[in-house]
Design a protein around this motif. Structure first.
Motif, PDB file in Angstrom:
ATOM      1  N   TRP A   1       0.819  -1.212   0.000  1.00 18.83           N
ATOM      2  CA  TRP A   1       0.000   0.000   0.000  1.00 18.83           C
ATOM      3  C   TRP A   1       0.854   1.266   0.000  1.00 18.83           C
ATOM      4  N   LEU A   2       2.143   1.167   0.291  1.00 17.03           N
ATOM      5  CA  LEU A   2       2.985   2.362   0.372  1.00 17.03           C
ATOM      6  C   LEU A   2       3.027   3.165  -0.933  1.00 17.03           C
ATOM      7  N   PRO A   3       3.156   2.531  -2.108  1.00 16.07           N
ATOM      8  CA  PRO A   3       3.118   3.331  -3.342  1.00 16.07           C
ATOM      9  C   PRO A   3       1.791   4.058  -3.536  1.00 16.07           C
TER      10      PRO A   3
ATOM     11  N   SER B   1      -2.864   7.027  -9.057  1.00 15.45           N
ATOM     12  CA  SER B   1      -2.024   7.381 -10.211  1.00 15.45           C
ATOM     13  C   SER B   1      -2.743   8.338 -11.151  1.00 15.45           C
TER      14      SER B   1
ATOM     15  N   VAL C   1      -0.197   5.230  -1.142  1.00 11.89           N
ATOM     16  CA  VAL C   1      -0.200   6.389  -0.240  1.00 11.89           C
ATOM     17  C   VAL C   1       0.727   7.480  -0.780  1.00 11.89           C
ATOM     18  N   THR C   2       1.862   7.100  -1.305  1.00 11.31           N
ATOM     19  CA  THR C   2       2.811   8.075  -1.855  1.00 11.31           C
ATOM     20  C   THR C   2       2.224   8.797  -3.060  1.00 11.31           C
ATOM     21  N   LEU C   3       1.629   8.063  -3.973  1.00 16.70           N
ATOM     22  CA  LEU C   3       1.029   8.677  -5.159  1.00 16.70           C
ATOM     23  C   LEU C   3      -0.119   9.600  -4.774  1.00 16.70           C
TER      24      LEU C   3
ATOM     25  N   SER D   1       5.900  14.612 -12.912  1.00 12.74           N
ATOM     26  CA  SER D   1       4.854  13.884 -12.185  1.00 12.74           C
ATOM     27  C   SER D   1       3.785  13.352 -13.120  1.00 12.74           C
TER      28      SER D   1
ATOM     29  N   GLY E   1      -0.550  11.114  -1.874  1.00 12.56           N
ATOM     30  CA  GLY E   1       0.028  12.279  -1.193  1.00 12.56           C
ATOM     31  C   GLY E   1       0.605  13.286  -2.176  1.00 12.56           C
ATOM     32  N   LEU E   2       1.303  12.799  -3.176  1.00 12.92           N
ATOM     33  CA  LEU E   2       1.836  13.701  -4.207  1.00 12.92           C
ATOM     34  C   LEU E   2       0.721  14.403  -4.964  1.00 12.92           C
TER      35      LEU E   2
END
Length: 172
Positions: free
Chosen positions: A48-50, A136, A52-54, A96, A56-57
């Protein structure tokens, strides 16, 4: 005698949607081929980390788009915009958008494969895959919005002041 290139020949252009679509389709094809050629049950669960990162960005870039547009338009209560910061935001937005399109394509290929697989592991990974696809696409949208927000608004003809290029005498 060679003629000099036009003054705006090296200007950065807006991101093309077609470039993003091609990148996403290529990433989807690669994801489908990779996941279908590997024995899926032996892979660890989808992280799940990717996601959350996407996400957040995407939120940060959407906030930057709102803030930057207000500063460029010189809305009351907003500080003037730093041109170097806007240039950095444009570069961030272009990068991005491409990264988001690649991740969206990869997640789309992965989700497509997960939806047709009857295994328990595939069913467990579907929520993370769908969330990654949504994050994404949100990043691509926020990046394109930020890029658009960094454009200098058109000035009406009566407010037009000559800039350095137009005020210099000599050959044009």
């Amino acid at each position: 005698m060679t003629q000099a290139p036009p003054p705006d020949g090296s200007r950065m252009r807006p991101t093309r949607i077609s470039t993003l679509v091609v990148a996403a389709l290529a990433a989807a094809a690669v994801a489908w081929l990779l996941i279908s050629s590997i024995y899926y049950d032996r892979l660890p669960p989808l992280p799940w980390l990717p996601v959350v990162t996407l996400a957040g960005l995407a939120v940060l870039e959407a906030y930057a788009a709102i803030n930057t547009r207000g500063r460029i338009e010189r809305r009351p209560g907003r500080d003037p915009v730093n041109p170097l910061m806007v240039a950095r935001f444009v570069v961030l937005a272009k990068a991005s958008a491409l990264v988001g399109a690649i991740f969206a394509g990869f997640y789309a290929g992965l989700v497509g494969w997960l939806l047709i697989q009857p295994t328990r592991a595939a069913a467990d990974d579907r929520p993370a895959g769908i969330a990654g696809l949504v994050a994404s696409v949100a990043l691509v949208a926020a990046a394109l919005w930020l890029e658009r927000s960094c454009r200098v608004p058109e000035r009406p003809d009566d407010e037009h002041e000559p800039d350095d290029w137009e005020s210099r005498p000599g050959r044009r």
